[in-house]
Design a protein around this motif. Structure first.
Motif, PDB file in Angstrom:
ATOM      1  N   UNK A   1       7.902 -28.694   3.274  1.00  0.00           N
ATOM      2  CA  UNK A   1       6.462 -28.588   3.483  1.00  0.00           C
ATOM      3  C   UNK A   1       5.888 -27.468   2.616  1.00  0.00           C
ATOM      4  N   UNK A   2       4.919 -27.843   1.788  1.00  0.00           N
ATOM      5  CA  UNK A   2       4.271 -26.831   0.963  1.00  0.00           C
ATOM      6  C   UNK A   2       3.438 -25.890   1.821  1.00  0.00           C
TER       7      UNK A   2
ATOM      8  N   UNK B   1       7.488 -26.212 -11.134  1.00  0.00           N
ATOM      9  CA  UNK B   1       7.834 -24.809 -10.907  1.00  0.00           C
ATOM     10  C   UNK B   1       8.292 -24.585  -9.465  1.00  0.00           C
ATOM     11  N   UNK B   2       7.681 -25.319  -8.532  1.00  0.00           N
ATOM     12  CA  UNK B   2       8.086 -25.216  -7.134  1.00  0.00           C
ATOM     13  C   UNK B   2       9.519 -25.708  -6.976  1.00  0.00           C
TER      14      UNK B   2
ATOM     15  N   UNK C   1       6.078 -32.111   0.682  1.00  0.00           N
ATOM     16  CA  UNK C   1       5.130 -32.686   1.620  1.00  0.00           C
ATOM     17  C   UNK C   1       3.835 -31.868   1.641  1.00  0.00           C
ATOM     18  N   UNK C   2       2.718 -32.584   1.656  1.00  0.00           N
ATOM     19  CA  UNK C   2       1.427 -31.908   1.736  1.00  0.00           C
ATOM     20  C   UNK C   2       1.029 -31.280   0.417  1.00  0.00           C
ATOM     21  N   UNK C   3       0.244 -30.204   0.504  1.00  0.00           N
ATOM     22  CA  UNK C   3      -0.212 -29.526  -0.692  1.00  0.00           C
ATOM     23  C   UNK C   3      -0.519 -28.073  -0.384  1.00  0.00           C
ATOM     24  N   UNK C   4      -0.981 -27.359  -1.397  1.00  0.00           N
ATOM     25  CA  UNK C   4      -1.345 -25.959  -1.221  1.00  0.00           C
ATOM     26  C   UNK C   4      -2.791 -25.867  -0.757  1.00  0.00           C
TER      27      UNK C   4
ATOM     28  N   UNK D   1      -4.256 -31.761  -5.420  1.00  0.00           N
ATOM     29  CA  UNK D   1      -2.856 -32.094  -5.684  1.00  0.00           C
ATOM     30  C   UNK D   1      -2.520 -32.097  -7.159  1.00  0.00           C
ATOM     31  N   UNK D   2      -3.496 -32.311  -8.036  1.00  0.00           N
ATOM     32  CA  UNK D   2      -3.224 -32.366  -9.471  1.00  0.00           C
ATOM     33  C   UNK D   2      -3.483 -31.041 -10.180  1.00  0.00           C
TER      34      UNK D   2
END
Length: 502
Positions: free
Chosen positions: A191-192, A95-96, A80-83, A88-89
């Motif tokens: 959640x990222x 790897x996560x 969920x979400x992003x860093x 996002x790409x």
């Protein structure tokens, strides 16, 4: 008790007289079952004697090594979400997922056991669901029936497991639930943003804790026969984990092919355990039996071969073995020919009975609190004293038996059962008997209470077979509503004197 009978296929060659084989399976389906306090663990004799018993510990193996792909492959959660600060790409999310899977499965271990179910002794095969009685587990984990099955007290095993908690992030235990289909990761995600805040290890381990049932206690239904109970431990090591089982071990069950030369080693390893019973599985006629074994006596026992010419039964037929075997072959061949002819003669009648009863849906419809089935193949209601015997013995006039029947079970099942059947027996000359019976079975503490609600019997010659068969069917159909009413009175649905129904 009974379940729905098997439907008759279009091929009349199915009508072989073996329909009664379904009864034990149907009886087990509805028999009351009680989960015991025992757990069983199948393993090889080497692993049991030189590993578990020698060290008094049991090994928890890597979770990734389980045999179900649902568990041995990753269960990838939604991300969920992003860093923060990254599009996002711009990041390799595989790897996560790899890191998450390492903390969920890579650091988890499991010890697997089989649950033990008791069935009332009054059924035909009361040991069919015992923890020690799984043929597939003996084959897969018990060294092809040459290994052992260790019996543990569930409460004491869990107590020992909990005492070994030091160093664990999580420890879980419980029965496995089996499913035919799953939605994968489902609506649950990681959640990222939390991963960045608390660390991927923390969020992954919390995910495993919150969703432990889905992650650790779900398997595909193909494995349901294992009836598994498992212990799960997650720590930060990829090495196996061992915990003490000294106080939990209650018994050792030897496989049917357990090597006798390993008994001394087994005896030596059991010397320090208290109250551990030793049994051995014996296989006979497609059934497993648990037999007590005194391994102290077994060590010194020698088997004395019995001469092949000695028999415990004195044959009525005269002649030596060759002559008697020839006579047996002759009567069996003659019986097979007569049975084939009778099968062809009976098939149209059985098909007529089946089709007519299937078209009489009104006979069983709108029955309060009853689970009804279709009409299928059955001969169990033929009186036992009149059943077909084997060729060449007294009472071997009957060369064929076949019938059509159905079963209705009170809901909840396995309390009252209503059984209706019409069957025929044929002699080699084409004559025979038609039996029709409707009965009730009530499950009570002292056993299975059976009562005939209707029974009819008609003899016939080869010439009037079809006529008698139709008349017997008509009478049978007329009696079904009356038998339903009697049955409802017996189960207390209707408060009325049963004599008024006669």
């Amino acid at each position: 008790m009974h379940d729905e009978p098997i439907m008759l296929p279009a091929d009349s060659n199915f009508l072989t007289g073996d329909e009664g084989d379904d009864h034990p399976e149907l009886e087990l389906k509805f028999a009351p079952k009680v989960l015991t306090s025992d757990l069983y663990h199948y393993t090889s004799s080497e692993a049991a004697i030189l590993g578990i018993l020698a060290t008094r510990t049991i090994r928890m193996s890597p979770f990734q090594g389980t045999n179900d792909l649902w568990e041995s492959r990753p269960l990838i959660p939604n991300l969920e979400g992003g860093f923060e600060g990254l599009p996002s790409d711009a990041y390799d999310y595989s790897k996560v997922w790899t890191d998450i899977d390492q903390f969920i499965r890579g650091y988890s271990k499991v010890a697997c056991f089989t649950q033990d179910w008791e069935i009332a002794q009054r059924v035909i095969h009361p040991d069919a669901l015992r923890g020690w009685g799984h043929l597939s587990l003996w084959a897969h984990y018990g060294a092809g029936h040459a290994g052992v099955c260790l019996k543990f007290d569930r409460a004491r095993l869990i107590e020992s497991f909990e005492k070994s908690r030091g160093g664990a992030i999580h420890q879980f235990y419980g029965p496995v639930r089996y499913r035919r289909a799953e939605t994968g990761s489902g609506p649950y995600g990681i959640s990222l943003a939390q991963a960045e805040e608390f660390g991927i290890d923390a969020v992954a381990l919390r995910y495993a804790q919150v969703h432990r049932d889905r992650v650790f206690f779900r398997k595909h239904a193909d494995w349901a026969s294992e009836s598994e109970f498992r212990l799960v431990r997650t720590d930060l090591s990829t090495e196996p984990f061992y915990f003490d089982i000294t106080t939990a071990l209650r018994g050792v069950v030897l496989g049917d092919a357990f090597p006798r030369d390993r008994v001394p080693a087994l005896r030596a390893m059991l010397a320090g355990f208290d109250d551990v019973e030793v049994h051995q599985i014996r296989f006979h006629n497609r059934n497993l039996y648990l037999c007590p074994v005194d391994i102290l006596e077994e060590a010194g026992r020698r088997t004395i071969p019995v001469p092949a010419t000695i028999s415990n039964i004195s044959p009525r037929r005269s002649g030596d073995l060759t002559q008697r075997l020839s006579s047996l072959d002759e009567v069996e061949r003659a019986a097979a020919i007569a049975r084939e002819v009778a099968t062809q003669l009976a098939a149209p009648v059985l098909r007529m009975w089946h089709d007519h009863l299937m078209n009489q849906s009104r006979l069983l419809e709108n029955w309060t609190n009853m689970l009804t089935g279709d009409w299928g193949s059955s001969t169990s209601e033929i009186p036992s004293g009149q059943r077909q015997t084997r060729p060449g013995v007294r009472g071997d006039e009957i060369v064929y038996e076949g019938g059509v029947g159905t079963i209705a079970e009170q809901d909840p099942a396995y309390s009252f059962t209503w059984v209706a059947q019409i069957a025929l027996q044929l002699r080699s000359d084409g004559s025979g008997v038609v039996h029709a019976c409707i009965s009730s079975e009530e499950w009570i503490d002292s056993g299975n209470k059976r009562q005939d609600l209707y029974r009819g019997q008609r003899d016939f010659s080869e010439q009037d077979f079809s006529v008698v068969a139709r008349k017997a069917l008509e009478e049978f159909i007329d009696e079904i509503p009356k038998a339903r009413l009697k049955f409802d009175i017996l189960r207390g649905l209707i408060c009325r004197d049963i004599r008024a129904v006669d």
